[in-house]
Design a protein around this motif. Structure first.
Motif, short mmCIF file in Angstrom:
data_model
loop_
_atom_site.label_atom_id
_atom_site.label_comp_id
_atom_site.label_asym_id
_atom_site.label_seq_id
_atom_site.Cartn_x
_atom_site.Cartn_y
_atom_site.Cartn_z
N PRO A 302 0.83 -1.21 0.00
CA PRO A 302 0.00 0.00 0.00
C PRO A 302 0.86 1.26 0.00
N LYS A 303 0.22 2.40 -0.13
CA LYS A 303 0.92 3.67 -0.18
C LYS A 303 0.41 4.58 0.94
N PRO A 304 0.84 4.31 2.18
CA PRO A 304 0.36 5.14 3.29
C PRO A 304 0.84 6.58 3.15
N VAL A 305 0.04 7.50 3.67
CA VAL A 305 0.39 8.92 3.69
C VAL A 305 0.29 9.41 5.13
N TRP A 306 1.34 10.06 5.60
CA TRP A 306 1.38 10.55 6.98
C TRP A 306 0.48 11.78 7.12
N ASN A 307 -0.54 11.63 7.97
CA ASN A 307 -1.40 12.78 8.27
C ASN A 307 -1.90 12.63 9.70
N PRO A 308 -1.21 13.26 10.65
CA PRO A 308 -1.59 13.08 12.06
C PRO A 308 -2.91 13.73 12.43
N LEU A 310 -5.73 13.08 10.96
CA LEU A 310 -6.82 12.17 10.67
C LEU A 310 -6.55 10.81 11.31
N PRO A 311 -7.58 10.11 11.75
CA PRO A 311 -7.36 8.76 12.30
C PRO A 311 -6.94 7.79 11.21
N ALA A 312 -6.14 6.80 11.58
CA ALA A 312 -5.72 5.77 10.62
C ALA A 312 -6.93 4.92 10.24
N THR A 313 -7.13 4.76 8.95
CA THR A 313 -8.26 3.95 8.47
C THR A 313 -7.80 2.68 7.77
N GLU A 314 -6.50 2.57 7.50
CA GLU A 314 -6.00 1.37 6.81
C GLU A 314 -5.80 0.23 7.81
N PRO A 315 -6.30 -0.96 7.51
CA PRO A 315 -6.06 -2.13 8.37
C PRO A 315 -4.70 -2.74 8.05
#
Length: 384
Positions: A302-308, A310-315
């Protein structure tokens, strides 16, 4: 019916947890229950344990439990027997060097738990003596045979990772202090004078895993700690913990691979297994534990993007694929016993000799030196 060939094995320290459960019951007695170990000539090698320890009562109890009759508190007498070919040692570390030396002098083949000795000089002396005596010798390296790490080896052999970049290891669990709940480990583990300490215990394991799976270790940087300074022994008496219970290490391997391994008896487990290794490579990554191994290939990363904000939505854990067993995994201690017995009986190949054990002791010694001196320490080749 195939001919049964007996092989006498002195088992010293068999009343202890590891010597009894893994080496006697799940290894040698399991081989007997299977009818013996098949050899190339069609015969069956039949282990004949000679139980040795300090307590005759404990030895008698073990023997009676399993229908055995051969036990003694006299190691010298056991080693003098012509029907004994192998000496095995699962004693506390501080007693091991002297006993193995006696067994080598008696001309017995040597198979032993790790660490081989309390000092590198002692380990080298044993390895040289065994070579000079012309006896076969081996050191237990059980974690290489764990199902999760066998799967990891399969991935490495198949080129799954491409160029391997790094290894991250997490090992440990909370060992209770012994006051309000019984400790899961013996008290000597936490006394330096008795050969205790997590570096002495675990760095030899990390050495053979890193060396066999990836590449030789060329340098170590370590920090050690005694996080829990007061514990209670088997009699309920308080004592000062003088040995390290936690170690945080960076190992530099050939080829530029960096391994970070944390080892602790003062950590609570928030992972799937008591030990896990994450291996990252250009083409893919894997997380291997005692039994499981999961992978994530480059094409499915996957291609995670750091954004503190917003809550993490990726499992994140769900994005990994389970590696199938594809085979039945035998008990690792038993599998290595079978390899060593064949090495003795029919000259089958065997890699993990006392020199491999000495390299593990060397890494532990250098890790403690690194922590003591606060610096990176290179790992030189051992001179035979």
């Amino acid at each position: 019916m195939s001919a049964r060939v007996p092989i006498g094995i002195v088992m010293n320290g068999v009343t202890g947890r590891m010597g009894y459960r893994q080496h006697l019951v799940r290894s040698l007695l399991a081989i007997r229950e299977a009818g013996g170990l098949p050899l190339r000539d069609g015969s069956l090698l039949w282990p004949e344990p000679v139980l040795v320890g300090r307590s005759e009562a404990k030895l008698r109890d073990v023997a009676n439990r399993h229908g055995l009759t051969d036990y003694t508190t006299d190691l010298g007498a056991a080693l003098a027997r012509p029907d004994v070919q192998i000496y095995f040692d699962a004693q506390v570390t501080g007693e091991r060097e002297k006993a193995i030396g006696l067994a080598v002098a008696a001309g017995k083949h040597i198979y032993t738990e790790k660490p081989l000795a309390t000092t590198l000089s002692g380990a080298i002396e044993l390895a040289r003596a065994a070579d000079a005596a012309g006896v076969r010798h081996g050191v237990v390296q059980d974690k290489l045979f764990l199902p999760g790490l066998r799967k990891l080896q399969r991935l490495i052999d198949g080129g799954f990772f491409g160029r391997i970049l790094s290894v991250r290891g997490e090992f440990g669990y909370w060992v209770f202090e012994g006051d309000w709940q019984d400790a899961q480990r013996p008290s000597w583990n936490y006394r330096a004078a008795d050969g205790g300490g997590i570096v002495v215990d675990m760095f030899p394991h990390w050495h053979y895993l890193l060396e066999q799976l990836f590449a030789p270790v060329r340098a170590v940087t370590a920090h050690v700690a005694t996080h829990v300074p007061r514990r209670w022994d088997e009699r309920g008496e308080p004592y000062e913990a003088t040995a390290d219970d936690s170690a945080y290490a960076i190992f530099e391997l050939d080829g530029g691979v960096v391994a970070q391994v944390n080892s602790s008896w003062a950590v609570r487990v928030n992972r799937d297994e008591l030990v896990e290794f994450q291996v990252d490579g250009v083409q893919g990554s894997a997380v291997a534990g005692l039994r499981r191994c999961r992978v994530q290939h480059r094409a499915t990363t996957p291609k995670p993007v750091w954004n503190p904000d917003l809550p993490a939505t990726e499992p994140f854990r769900d994005q990994w694929q389970e590696v199938p067993d594809n085979e039945e995994f035998d008990n690792g201690f038993k599998a290595q016993w079978e390899m060593f017995l064949r090495h003795v009986a029919e000259d089958a190949p065997y890699t993990w000799d006392l020199w491999a054990g000495a390299r593990g002791v060397q890494l532990a010694e250098l890790g403690l030196r690194s922590a003591r001196e606060g610096r990176r320490v290179e790992v030189p080749e051992l001179e035979r």
